[in-house]
Structures are given as C-alpha cells and as structure tokens.
Design a protein around this motif. Structure first.
Motif, PDB file in Angstrom:
ATOM      1  N   THR A  56       2.060  -4.942  -9.140  1.00 38.44           N
ATOM      2  CA  THR A  56       1.137  -5.468  -8.121  1.00 38.44           C
ATOM      3  C   THR A  56       1.471  -4.842  -6.770  1.00 38.44           C
ATOM      4  O   THR A  56       2.641  -4.793  -6.376  1.00 38.44           O
ATOM      5  N   LYS A  57       0.427  -4.389  -6.066  1.00 37.68           N
ATOM      6  CA  LYS A  57       0.654  -3.810  -4.730  1.00 37.68           C
ATOM      7  C   LYS A  57       1.113  -4.905  -3.776  1.00 37.68           C
ATOM      8  O   LYS A  57       0.645  -6.048  -3.875  1.00 37.68           O
ATOM      9  N   VAL A  58       1.956  -4.539  -2.813  1.00 31.65           N
ATOM     10  CA  VAL A  58       2.421  -5.527  -1.831  1.00 31.65           C
ATOM     11  C   VAL A  58       1.231  -6.145  -1.085  1.00 31.65           C
ATOM     12  O   VAL A  58       1.211  -7.349  -0.810  1.00 31.65           O
ATOM     13  N   THR A  59       0.210  -5.329  -0.792  1.00 33.77           N
ATOM     14  CA  THR A  59      -0.972  -5.878  -0.105  1.00 33.77           C
ATOM     15  C   THR A  59      -1.604  -7.004  -0.927  1.00 33.77           C
ATOM     16  O   THR A  59      -2.006  -8.034  -0.386  1.00 33.77           O
ATOM     17  N   ASP A  60      -1.674  -6.821  -2.248  1.00 30.75           N
ATOM     18  CA  ASP A  60      -2.257  -7.884  -3.091  1.00 30.75           C
ATOM     19  C   ASP A  60      -1.368  -9.121  -3.091  1.00 30.75           C
ATOM     20  O   ASP A  60      -1.868 -10.247  -3.083  1.00 30.75           O
TER      21      ASP A  60
ATOM     22  N   GLY B 255      -0.426   2.068   8.731  1.00 35.43           N
ATOM     23  CA  GLY B 255      -1.872   2.222   8.553  1.00 35.43           C
ATOM     24  C   GLY B 255      -2.552   0.874   8.386  1.00 35.43           C
ATOM     25  O   GLY B 255      -1.927  -0.181   8.509  1.00 35.43           O
ATOM     26  N   PHE B 256      -3.875   0.904   8.177  1.00 40.15           N
ATOM     27  CA  PHE B 256      -4.646  -0.235   7.659  1.00 40.15           C
ATOM     28  C   PHE B 256      -5.046  -1.312   8.660  1.00 40.15           C
ATOM     29  O   PHE B 256      -5.853  -2.161   8.347  1.00 40.15           O
ATOM     30  N   TYR B 257      -4.486  -1.331   9.878  1.00 35.62           N
ATOM     31  CA  TYR B 257      -4.900  -2.411  10.777  1.00 35.62           C
ATOM     32  C   TYR B 257      -4.906  -2.010  12.243  1.00 35.62           C
ATOM     33  O   TYR B 257      -4.332  -0.998  12.639  1.00 35.62           O
TER      34      TYR B 257
ATOM     35  N   ALA C 176     -11.097  -1.978   5.553  1.00 33.77           N
ATOM     36  CA  ALA C 176     -11.392  -2.199   4.135  1.00 33.77           C
ATOM     37  C   ALA C 176     -10.212  -1.680   3.310  1.00 33.77           C
ATOM     38  O   ALA C 176      -9.390  -0.898   3.820  1.00 33.77           O
ATOM     39  N   ARG C 177     -10.120  -2.096   2.060  1.00 34.24           N
ATOM     40  CA  ARG C 177      -9.009  -1.670   1.201  1.00 34.24           C
ATOM     41  C   ARG C 177      -8.894  -0.139   1.193  1.00 34.24           C
ATOM     42  O   ARG C 177      -9.895   0.569   1.233  1.00 34.24           O
ATOM     43  N   GLY C 178      -7.674   0.323   1.136  1.00 31.10           N
ATOM     44  CA  GLY C 178      -7.424   1.770   1.177  1.00 31.10           C
ATOM     45  C   GLY C 178      -7.523   2.328   2.592  1.00 31.10           C
ATOM     46  O   GLY C 178      -7.519   3.538   2.807  1.00 31.10           O
ATOM     47  N   GLY C 179      -7.576   1.429   3.572  1.00 31.04           N
ATOM     48  CA  GLY C 179      -7.912   1.819   4.940  1.00 31.04           C
ATOM     49  C   GLY C 179      -6.834   2.540   5.732  1.00 31.04           C
ATOM     50  O   GLY C 179      -7.080   2.919   6.876  1.00 31.04           O
ATOM     51  N   SER C 180      -5.658   2.769   5.153  1.00 28.47           N
ATOM     52  CA  SER C 180      -4.667   3.563   5.898  1.00 28.47           C
ATOM     53  C   SER C 180      -5.176   4.993   6.095  1.00 28.47           C
ATOM     54  O   SER C 180      -4.776   5.665   7.056  1.00 28.47           O
ATOM     55  N   ASP C 181      -6.060   5.442   5.221  1.00 29.69           N
ATOM     56  CA  ASP C 181      -6.695   6.753   5.414  1.00 29.69           C
ATOM     57  C   ASP C 181      -7.443   6.794   6.745  1.00 29.69           C
ATOM     58  O   ASP C 181      -7.503   7.823   7.411  1.00 29.69           O
TER      59      ASP C 181
ATOM     60  N   GLY D 279       2.122  -5.702   5.217  1.00 30.74           N
ATOM     61  CA  GLY D 279       2.616  -4.756   4.211  1.00 30.74           C
ATOM     62  C   GLY D 279       2.913  -3.409   4.839  1.00 30.74           C
ATOM     63  O   GLY D 279       3.992  -2.817   4.659  1.00 30.74           O
ATOM     64  N   GLU D 280       1.977  -2.916   5.625  1.00 30.20           N
ATOM     65  CA  GLU D 280       2.146  -1.634   6.313  1.00 30.20           C
ATOM     66  C   GLU D 280       3.186  -1.770   7.429  1.00 30.20           C
ATOM     67  O   GLU D 280       4.019  -0.894   7.632  1.00 30.20           O
ATOM     68  N   TYR D 281       3.093  -2.901   8.161  1.00 34.39           N
ATOM     69  CA  TYR D 281       3.994  -3.109   9.301  1.00 34.39           C
ATOM     70  C   TYR D 281       5.456  -3.009   8.856  1.00 34.39           C
ATOM     71  O   TYR D 281       6.257  -2.251   9.419  1.00 34.39           O
TER      72      TYR D 281
ATOM     73  N   VAL E 149       1.853   5.397   7.282  1.00 27.77           N
ATOM     74  CA  VAL E 149       2.235   4.946   5.939  1.00 27.77           C
ATOM     75  C   VAL E 149       1.430   3.721   5.494  1.00 27.77           C
ATOM     76  O   VAL E 149       1.034   2.884   6.300  1.00 27.77           O
ATOM     77  N   SER E 150       1.240   3.639   4.178  1.00 26.98           N
ATOM     78  CA  SER E 150       0.640   2.469   3.543  1.00 26.98           C
ATOM     79  C   SER E 150       1.742   1.454   3.237  1.00 26.98           C
ATOM     80  O   SER E 150       2.926   1.739   3.385  1.00 26.98           O
ATOM     81  N   ALA E 151       1.317   0.300   2.737  1.00 26.85           N
ATOM     82  CA  ALA E 151       2.262  -0.676   2.197  1.00 26.85           C
ATOM     83  C   ALA E 151       2.725  -0.179   0.829  1.00 26.85           C
ATOM     84  O   ALA E 151       2.037   0.645   0.208  1.00 26.85           O
ATOM     85  N   PRO E 152       3.874  -0.657   0.329  1.00 28.49           N
ATOM     86  CA  PRO E 152       4.311  -0.200  -1.005  1.00 28.49           C
ATOM     87  C   PRO E 152       3.242  -0.511  -2.065  1.00 28.49           C
ATOM     88  O   PRO E 152       2.776  -1.643  -2.180  1.00 28.49           O
TER      89      PRO E 152
HETATM   90  N1  ASP Z   1      -2.341  -1.321   1.713  1.00 33.22           N
HETATM   91  C1  ASP Z   1      -3.773  -1.317   1.846  1.00 33.22           C
HETATM   92  C2  ASP Z   1      -4.411  -1.442   0.475  1.00 33.22           C
HETATM   93  O1  ASP Z   1      -3.708  -1.633  -0.510  1.00 33.22           O
HETATM   94  C3  ASP Z   1      -4.278  -0.137   2.587  1.00 33.22           C
HETATM   95  C4  ASP Z   1      -3.886   1.223   2.069  1.00 33.22           C
HETATM   96  O2  ASP Z   1      -2.994   1.334   1.218  1.00 33.22           O
HETATM   97  O3  ASP Z   1      -4.477   2.223   2.498  1.00 33.22           O
HETATM   98  O4  ASP Z   1      -5.607  -1.424   0.374  1.00 33.22           O
END
Ligand code: ASP
Length: 433
Positions: free
Chosen positions: A46-50, A167-169, A181-186, A114-116, A35-38
C-alpha cells in the motif's frame, strides 16, 4: 540547471533512495529534486499516500488514526535506518502529524504529509536544503496554479544550491494546504521547471519512458523516443499512467523538454517530451475504463438555442461532468466517469432533465471504455480510422462511437467495458505499436 522528480516507487525504500542519490551525484546540474511519498515496494503493497487517506477516514468515522499511522511510522523508520542517518529528529515530527490528523485536519493535510516527511528525510540524507512547497505553490479556487507561485519559487531559489522539494501539494490563498490530483508530484516538477527555466525536466519513474502501448497488455510494446506535450497529454487523458494528466499545463508554452527516465535503468535514454516535433506518425494508444453515458432525445433539439448549455448545467448540479460527447440533430450522448453519481442520483437526474426540457427520452447506460489512438499524423491519415474500425470488427469488438477530428492529435473509440484489453492488443498489432 535540471529539475528532477522521482516517483513513489523510486523513493519507496532506502535502497531505491540510494539509487536516486547516485543519479543526482552523476550530474552537477541536478539542483532541484522533487520527491513523491513512498510508493509500493511490491505488487500488493500500500502506498503511504493511501495509508494517510485511510488515517483520515478512520478519524472521520470517529476512531483514532493510530493503528494505521503506526504502519506509516514503520515505513519511514525503515527508510531512515536503511539510509543510516540520525533519526531522533523524526519521531517528534511524526507525533505532530498524527496529532493533527487525529484532531481532524482533513484529507488534504493528511495526504500531503507523505511527501513532506519523505522530502525531509531525503534532504537530510543528501545534505540538501529542504524547501517546503506549502507557502510557495499557491492554488486558485478552480485548482489551477496562481501565477504568484513562480515568483515565490524564484525568490527563494539560490542558484548553485541544491534542494529537495516535496511534490503533490501547495496551499490556497488563505494558506490552507491543498493536494493535487493523484500522481500530482509530476505537477510540482513542472511548476519548478517553469519557475527556474530548467534546461530539462527529468521525470524519473520505474519504466524506461512512455510506451506506445501498455506493456502489461501488449508484450512487445516499446518506449517512444519522442513525443510532444500535446501527445503525452492526450495519452494520459485516456489512461496512460506514466506522466500525470494535468502536469503538462504548467510547462505548456515553454521550450523545456521533459525526459521520462527509469531510476532502475538510468542508462536507458527514456522518452523526450518536447513542445513540437517533426513527423506525421502515431505515437501510441491507451484505454480508460469506467464510463457511463447519458442519451437525451428530442425532435429538433439542435434548433433549440442554448439547450445544450442548459442541459449540461443541470447535469453538473447532479455532479455529472461529461468527458466526451457526440452530438446529433435530435439527440446528444455524453460520456462521463461512472464514479461521479450513484444509480439513484442518475435516475433523479434523467427524470429532472425530461421534465425540465420536455425531452422524449433521457436515459443512462453503463459500462463503456474509451480507447485513444494518439499522434500528430492523424489529420493527414484518415485511413487510420477505417483501419481501426475494421480491425475491431474482425475481432468481434463492438465499436460504440468513433470521435475523429475533434482533436488534431487523437482519435477516441468507445467500446463496451471489458473489451478494452483485447481492443488494445489487436489495435496495437494493426497499428504497429
Ligand atoms: N503521493 C501522491 C500519490 O500517490 C502523489 C504522487 O506520488 O505523485 O498520488
């Protein structure tokens, strides 16, 4: 077994997470849920990561992260109350995260939470085991995946058991948390798919696949049924946002198909990303803005052994890593991401290059976009080059360069920044996307 990854919008609220549960329950093979962060709940959210990066910025500026962190707490409390699960365990964890961020634990730690936190909540809701990636996913100094990662995952995974994975870390060899990098949960989804030899890697998002053209620009664009690993990588490299640019790397060399699916429309078949496919058609186009270019000129440049490498090495010292290049006999042009260096750094760099290499000229121009046309049919169909060039000319869009032949899968067209939207519209029409 199936590895599923759900992106930020799929896990942004309790009601979205309920959709995820219905998807997981519908197929007993879906054993690993990354899973990603919300993410965003609505357009200007605003994304939780931001928010977490903002927390770190506040601490760096000498303030406390508390005001921003309270917005994050609110997001998780909303999710947990919407899911109607017991919540007492969450607050001590949130407090601990806030204290660590306030103590200066840095951007990687902050962003990873965020992901954790989301994975811990979702694991509780599903009744699955929470499997932390911190000590499993090991990143090398150059950012690539240490091969021990795959053994680590295989060692802890128990067949038949179900897991929720953030994901992501991961962390570096010394055990310090690092984010992708951003979007890295993929990327995390790809890593788990490879480690566990998944029958399919389902990547769930908020669109029904990879579109042939950006649907917010080209109204009647449609999802593509099938494309290859290489094609999706080329498309993401020029800005298509559905599958993260670096996420193909861990799965490359396997036979695992990636199915891009829509959490809000699970019945749609989505896009299958496969190692190889038949056909010599195009799959799509996309564009990325925000490039500058540097031109260097010197008579007989191409004859001077090692000069390209030396020029590049000097540019890297100034923080400029080119993304695309065009070589001539007496000149070279390199395109690079405009955010890499400020005006004053670029001025210094040009002067230094001129002095050091006795160049006639070294200068930077700003404001370019790159449009990429992608598909394995390109080498067989050079007529596509003239079709695109003519189409742009007819629509009064200046072509700054055409890079055809450097890749079997894509053609890159440089255009002035600001014209890339129109360029995509007219090219999509001309090429039938
Ligand atoms: N939460 C991270 C981001 O916003 C990673 C992801 O969603 O894949 O970039």
């Amino acid at each position: 077994m199936i590895v599923c990854k759900f992106g930020g919008s799929s896990v942004a609220t309790a009601s979205q997470i309920k959709k995820v549960k219905a998807i997981i329950d519908a197929n007993a093979e879906r054993n690993v849920v990354v899973v990603s962060a919300p993410g965003k709940r609505f357009k200007d959210d605003t994304k939780v990561t931001d928010l977490l990066y903002q927390c770190n910025d506040a601490v760096r500026a000498g303030a406390s992260c508390r005001p921003v962190f309270s917005k994050i707490e609110e997001r998780y409390h909303d999710i947990i109350s919407g899911l109607k699960i017991q919540s007492r365990w969450l607050q001590p964890i949130l407090d601990d995260v806030r204290l660590h961020i306030d103590a200066g634990s840095g951007p990687n730690y902050a962003a990873s939470r965020g992901e954790y936190l989301n994975a811990r909540i979702i694991a509780k809701y599903f009744g699955f085991e929470f499997l932390d990636t911190e000590s499993l996913v090991i990143l090398k100094a150059d950012g690539s995946i240490d091969s021990r990662t795959y053994d680590n995952i295989r060692r802890v995974y128990k067949p038949g058991k179900k897991y929720v994975v953030p994901g992501f870390y991961g962390s570096n060899i010394e055990g310090k948390i690092l984010t992708f990098a951003r979007g890295g949960s993929d990327i995390t989804g790809s890593i788990f798919s490879r480690a566990l030899n998944a029958t399919v890697y389902e990547n769930w998002t908020d669109v029904s696949g990879v579109y042939g053209a950006n649907p917010t620009i080209v109204e009647d664009a449609k999802p593509v049924a099938e494309m290859t690993y290489g094609e999706v990588r080329e498309l993401s490299g020029v800005g298509a946002g559905v599958f993260q640019e670096e996420a193909i790397a861990p799965i490359y060399g396997t036979q695992i198909p990636i199915n891009i699916k829509n959490t809000n429309r699970p019945e749609d078949v989505g896009t299958m990303i496969v190692p190889t496919r038949k056909g010599d058609d195009l799959v799509g186009l996309s564009a990325k803005k925000g490039y500058n270019r540097i031109t260097v000129r010197k008579l007989m440049l191409f004859k001077q052994r090692g000069i390209r490498h030396a020029l590049l090495t000097m540019m890297v010292v100034f923080g400029v890593r080119p993304a695309f290049s065009c070589y001539g006999i007496d000149s070279i042009v390199w395109y690079f991401d405009a955010s890499l260096a400020s005006d004053s750094v670029l001025r210094m760099m040009c002067q230094r290059l001129k002095d050091e290499f006795d160049l006639q000229e070294a200068f930077v121009e700003k404001g370019f976009s790159i449009v990429g046309v992608v598909g394995q049919g390109l080498p067989e169909h050079p007529e596509i080059v003239s079709k695109c060039a003519m189409c742009l000319q007819e629509n009064h869009i200046r072509t700054v360069f055409i890079n055809y032949g450097a890749s079997d899968l894509s053609m890159l067209i440089g255009v002035p920044e600001g014209t890339e939207v129109e360029a995509q519209k007219v090219l999509a029409k001309a090429l039938g996307f």
